[in-house]
Design a protein around this motif. Structure first.
Motif, PDB file in Angstrom:
ATOM      1  N   LEU A   1       0.802  -1.226   0.000  1.00 41.51           N
ATOM      2  CA  LEU A   1       0.000   0.000   0.000  1.00 41.51           C
ATOM      3  C   LEU A   1       0.833   1.275   0.000  1.00 41.51           C
ATOM      4  O   LEU A   1       0.318   2.347  -0.334  1.00 41.51           O
ATOM      5  N   ARG A   2       2.101   1.168   0.381  1.00 38.23           N
ATOM      6  CA  ARG A   2       2.925   2.358   0.560  1.00 38.23           C
ATOM      7  C   ARG A   2       2.941   3.276  -0.667  1.00 38.23           C
ATOM      8  O   ARG A   2       2.774   4.503  -0.531  1.00 38.23           O
ATOM      9  N   PRO A   3       3.134   2.766  -1.887  1.00 34.04           N
ATOM     10  CA  PRO A   3       3.150   3.687  -3.038  1.00 34.04           C
ATOM     11  C   PRO A   3       1.857   4.496  -3.174  1.00 34.04           C
ATOM     12  O   PRO A   3       1.893   5.669  -3.560  1.00 34.04           O
TER      13      PRO A   3
ATOM     14  N   GLY B   1      -1.067  13.443   0.166  1.00 33.91           N
ATOM     15  CA  GLY B   1      -2.263  13.511  -0.661  1.00 33.91           C
ATOM     16  C   GLY B   1      -3.551  13.456   0.137  1.00 33.91           C
ATOM     17  O   GLY B   1      -4.594  13.060  -0.392  1.00 33.91           O
ATOM     18  N   TYR B   2      -3.489  13.862   1.404  1.00 32.28           N
ATOM     19  CA  TYR B   2      -4.705  13.863   2.222  1.00 32.28           C
ATOM     20  C   TYR B   2      -5.550  15.053   1.799  1.00 32.28           C
ATOM     21  O   TYR B   2      -5.241  16.204   2.123  1.00 32.28           O
ATOM     22  N   SER B   3      -6.634  14.780   1.086  1.00 33.48           N
ATOM     23  CA  SER B   3      -7.357  15.860   0.412  1.00 33.48           C
ATOM     24  C   SER B   3      -8.644  16.274   1.106  1.00 33.48           C
ATOM     25  O   SER B   3      -9.102  17.404   0.932  1.00 33.48           O
ATOM     26  N   ASP B   4      -9.247  15.361   1.873  1.00 34.77           N
ATOM     27  CA  ASP B   4     -10.541  15.700   2.477  1.00 34.77           C
ATOM     28  C   ASP B   4     -10.720  15.000   3.809  1.00 34.77           C
ATOM     29  O   ASP B   4     -10.254  13.871   4.005  1.00 34.77           O
ATOM     30  N   ASP B   5     -11.421  15.688   4.714  1.00 31.79           N
ATOM     31  CA  ASP B   5     -11.681  15.159   6.049  1.00 31.79           C
ATOM     32  C   ASP B   5     -13.126  15.487   6.401  1.00 31.79           C
ATOM     33  O   ASP B   5     -13.504  16.664   6.470  1.00 31.79           O
TER      34      ASP B   5
ATOM     35  N   GLU C   1       1.628   7.080  -0.061  1.00 32.60           N
ATOM     36  CA  GLU C   1       2.621   8.161  -0.087  1.00 32.60           C
ATOM     37  C   GLU C   1       2.560   8.990  -1.367  1.00 32.60           C
ATOM     38  O   GLU C   1       3.320   9.939  -1.520  1.00 32.60           O
ATOM     39  N   ASP C   2       1.645   8.641  -2.279  1.00 31.50           N
ATOM     40  CA  ASP C   2       1.509   9.375  -3.543  1.00 31.50           C
ATOM     41  C   ASP C   2       0.751  10.673  -3.289  1.00 31.50           C
ATOM     42  O   ASP C   2      -0.436  10.650  -2.954  1.00 31.50           O
TER      43      ASP C   2
END
Length: 932
Positions: A409-411, A441-445, A414-415
């Motif tokens: 899952l890392r790629p 790439g954390y885009s939404d919460d 971390e993308d």
């Protein structure tokens, strides 16, 4: 037998409004309450009653208000979003052919009660459609087979529950129908502001009525009821008869018509079609056009809706905005990933997706110590997986190795270009970082989407949001892990249960994002706050928390020992002053000593009218006797010791040797960050002992602590927002603003302002920002109320722009229901039009302060984001380690201090362009106190 249905319109309108999310039509009109009422009406009409009426409260006072001026006095005004749905509701009810009844001077309950009794006495079966327990006093079964006296039943159409005889009332409430009024009188009603017997709940009220039969019997035997509850009863005996009158439904209202006149008229089909189309009620429209206009939906429509029967509301009390896709409220399909083939298939799905939701399950709530137990992912609503990697209970099935799963899952994780969605994703970032994965790439919460959309509308945890916006009852942690002493950690949860629980978290997160992102997209200013401030701040806070702060445990232990000695000395002094021993930590013993034995005046009372021994109460009498001051000193020392000097050494992380606080973005409605475990934002700095605690926050060898603090930022924001020429001029000149204010207020050159005058001006400057009254200012300055009022009058005469800003802000808050920061963040003020003066005054104070406090919070968040970006290239030389309101604290290599001071200062100043300059004060030291 003929049947009459009486619909409690006011009850259902409010219930639907609070149960359903804030739905809107295509044109943005609120429709949530309307949607619920319309579906309830359609369900009722499907049963084809002989007679029907829709009863609502008339505006204005009723006879109960004349009996008790406090009756319903605490009820807030109807929210604007609800008020705007009242007329559309009436339009639809009228178009459905149902009579609407409202009678001045009485409540809808009284109209319904009168019609119900008239109809039942005439042999017509009555169903009252309501959720109000007060109507249980009317329930009765038919008296004989000839229909001479028909029955009165209650049906909650939204939940499907029914009460149709005395046995049902007893089963539900523990009392007979004829005892309901007395039952309500004893308990009181917080919603209607009817004070009952303190601590008397349903069980106690039912017990008393079982023993003494009626309220009169309870009153007559009040002396026989022992204990504190007996004292409480006897304290309100004079009030109880009035309570009984207020809770008794009036049965002799002049309604102006008889039940048999309440026939269903022909529907206005064209009018209904236009209304259903306008408000987006697609299933109702389809039923109308197919000739089933009075039929409730038999199955969820292709655009989503309620469940398949009226009783379905009990399972799904909330629908999503404007009849959403049924996938957003339906059960999901979840897969447990147990093989490498399944893992590879899900990795491929995640790679192909534009975005995905993720969640982690761990064995601890402490993100800095939690071990990864499993991960879940969702790429479309209703479909998710759970990958167990750490379930280690006896007999647990074989799971994929944790490292193998993370490597696969890392790629993706971390993308930076692969968009990830989470609910409180900062926790996931911590957990993954501890296991060697740095999520980008954390885009939404969804927690932050909800918080920015409306900080006060709901709790922002996933369970609450799912219920509010999706109508979905999530699986709770206690459902899979148990509760109390028998609760297990997640690594002990059965894998099959974990799949359902964990995958659901990712699935519901994705569903919530689909709803909440649309809401933010409809409000560009709020979406900008979310995109430019809150989301970029998440990795910043994660980094600060992970950095932690170095604490000198030995120094704290020395301080604890010193505080303990001084506490003992204070205790001994208090004993000498009292002439006997007593427990300084016991409010009861302190009150008895001060107010009963020493006869000191009790100037501050508890909400129940008893003498108080809190800090305010002791301060009020500290000049009258030496003992209150000694008790205050003791308590101050005890609080520092228990909260900080004893506790902080225990919170040092054994892996890092540092203390790691947690910052909460969705805490304060104004946007200010909160800190917990430990709370490092409340360490007192006005006392020597408080500042001494900061000496234990140290820099390691070769490093220094740097603190950078905005100077008087909220006053500067006040100058910016008000545009007052005097304030703008003082800040532009770089004057000491409190001294400049004193010069204006007292009419003298700035150089001649005395210390006391500057102190008064400072109190005015800050007090007005927080809505301080003349009474509060007088107390703070130890002057008369008249003198304090004169100060305020002088201030406003010299700074007229400030008064105008305050007046305009209050008015805007009343008009719109919210105020905004400079950057567009909103604070909704539900009580801004409250009839209760205290609630309204509190909302007005918040309206004035929130734009300043919220703007200050936004500014420092913007600065933190910018500084974090710069620091990434210098992570080996400097760390951002604390944020405390308007202050940022860093740990810096000695040789890098000057560079950091220049960069951080410039970036903090550039975080906002106001009409006055932002100023940053900085300090450097071996510990936090030296740097502050």
């Amino acid at each position: 037998m003929k049947r009459l249905v009486l619909i409690d319109g006011s009850s259902y309108l409010y219930r639907a409004f609070h149960a359903l999310p804030p739905l809107t039509s295509a044109d943005g009109e609120p429709t949530g309450a309307l949607f619920g009422v319309v579906n309830m009406l359609r369900a009722t009409l499907k049963e084809k009653p002989d007679y029907i009426a829709f009863v609502v409260d008339a505006p204005g006072k009723t006879f109960r208000d004349d009996l008790d001026e406090q009756y319903k006095a605490h009820r807030p005004p109807m929210p604007d979003d609800l008020r705007s749905q009242v007329q559309p509701m009436c339009d639809i009810v009228h178009a459905l052919g149902i009579d609407i009844i409202r009678i001045d001077g009485v409540e809808a309950d009284d109209v319904i009660g009168t019609l119900a009794v008239q109809a039942a006495d005439a042999g017509i079966d009555v169903t009252i459609s309501t959720s109000d327990k007060d109507f249980a006093q009317l329930v009765r079964a038919g008296s004989d087979d000839n229909g001479a006296r028909a029955g009165i039943a209650l049906v909650n159409t939204m939940s499907g529950s029914r009460l149709d005889d005395d046995a049902g009332v007893v089963d539900k409430y523990g009392v007979r129908a004829d005892q309901i009024v007395d039952y309500l009188a004893l308990m009181g009603d917080k919603v209607d502001n009817i004070p009952g017997v303190d601590k008397c709940g349903p069980k106690t009220a039912a017990k008393w009525l079982a023993e003494y039969d009626s309220l009169d019997g309870v009153i007559a035997n009040a002396d026989r009821i022992t204990g504190k509850i007996g004292e409480n009863l006897r304290a309100v005996l004079d009030r109880l008869p009035l309570n009984r009158t207020l809770t008794t439904i009036k049965l002799d209202v002049d309604v102006g018509r008889v039940p048999t006149e309440l026939v269903l008229r022909d529907q206005h089909v064209d009018e209904l079609r236009a209304l259903y189309t306008r408000y987006g009620f697609k299933q109702a429209l389809r039923d109308l056009d197919s000739g089933q206009g009075s039929a409730v939906t038999e199955a969820a429509s292709d655009t989503g809706s309620v469940r398949n029967t009226a009783a379905g509301y009990a399972r799904s009390p909330v629908a999503v905005a404007n009849e959403p896709d049924p996938a957003l409220a339906a059960p999901g399909e979840y897969e447990g990933v147990m093989t490498r083939e399944q893992l590879a298939a899900w990795v491929a799905k995640l790679q192909a997706a534009d975005e995905f939701a993720l969640d982690t399950e761990t064995d601890s709530l402490d993100a800095m110590r939690a071990n990864l137990v499993g991960l879940s992912f969702a790429i479309e609503p209703g479909f998710a997986c759970y990958i167990p990697v750490g379930h280690d209970y006896p007999g647990a099935p074989a799971q994929l190795p944790r490292e193998a799963v993370l490597d696969a899952l890392r790629p993706l994780l971390e993308d930076p270009d692969k968009r990830k969605i989470g609910q409180h994703g900062k926790y996931e970032m911590h957990v993954l970082r501890r296991h060697g994965v740095r999520m980008r790439g954390y885009s939404d919460d969804t927690m932050l989407e909800s918080f920015v959309h409306n900080a006060t509308a709901s709790r922002h945890d996933m369970d609450s949001l799912a219920l509010r916006y999706l109508g979905y009852q999530t699986t709770k942690y206690v459902d899979v892990a148990g509760k109390g002493a028998k609760q297990i950690t997640f690594n002990q949860v059965a894998v099959d249960d974990a799949v359902k629980y964990g995958a659901e978290d990712a699935d519901i997160t994705l569903r919530l994002h689909r709803v909440l992102s649309a809401k933010l997209a409809a409000e560009p200013a709020l979406e900008q706050v979310y995109r430019d401030i809150e989301i970029p701040l998440v990795p910043v806070l994660e980094r600060i928390e992970a950095n932690g702060v170095l604490v000198d445990a030995d120094e704290l232990r020395r301080q604890s020992a010193d505080l303990g000695k001084r506490m003992l000395a204070a205790q001994q002094k208090a004993t000498g002053l009292a002439g006997r021993t007593f427990n300084l930590d016991s409010p009861k013993q302190v009150c008895a000593l001060l107010f009963e034995e020493l006869k000191l005046p009790a100037l501050v009372k508890t909400p129940k009218g008893q003498p108080s021994a809190n800090e305010e109460a002791l301060e009020a009498i500290a000049d009258l006797h030496e003992l209150p001051r000694v008790i205050l000193d003791y308590r101050g020392l005890a609080k520092l010791r228990s909260t900080y000097t004893d506790k902080l050494p225990q919170m040092i992380n054994p892996d890092t040797g540092r203390v790691h606080t947690s910052y909460h973005q969705a805490g304060a409605a104004t946007g200010r960050l909160a800190s917990s475990d430990p709370n490092l934002q409340n360490i007192p700095i006005r006392t020597v002992d408080g500042r001494r605690i900061r000496t234990a926050f140290i820099a390691p060898e070769g490093r220094r602590i740097v603190a950078c603090d905005y100077s008087q930022i909220e006053l500067r924001i006040m100058a910016h927002l008000s545009g007052d020429e005097g304030l703008l001029r003082a800040f532009a000149a770089g004057d000491d603003i409190h001294r400049a204010t004193a010069a204006e207020v007292f009419g003298k050159p700035i150089g001649e302002v005395s210390g006391n005058e500057r102190r008064a001006a400072k109190a005015i400057n800050f007090g007005l920002m927080y809505g301080m009254s003349a009474f509060g200012l007088a107390k703070q300055l130890d002057v008369s109320r008249g003198e304090a009022q004169d100060y305020i009058g002088l201030y406003f005469s010299r700074y007229p722009g400030v008064r105008e800003f305050m007046d305009n802000t209050r008015q805007q808050a009343r008009d719109r229901g919210y105020v905004e920061t400079v950057f567009g963040r909103r604070l909704y003020l539900d009580n801004i039009d409250a009839r209760n003066q205290g609630l309204r005054a509190g909302a007005e104070r918040a309206a004035i302060n929130a734009p300043m406090q919220g703007t200050a919070a936004d500014i420092i968040k913007r600065a933190m984001i910018d500084i974090h970006g710069w620091l990434e290239a210098h992570a080996d030389r400097a760390l951002m380690i604390l944020q405390v309101h308007d202050e940022l604290v860093f740990e810096v290599d000695t040789g890098f201090v000057d560079t950091l001071l220049a960069e951080v200062g410039a970036r903090m100043v550039a975080a906002a362009q106001l009409r006055v300059p932002l100023v940053v004060d900085s300090g450097v030291g071996a510990n936090w106190d030296e740097a502050h």
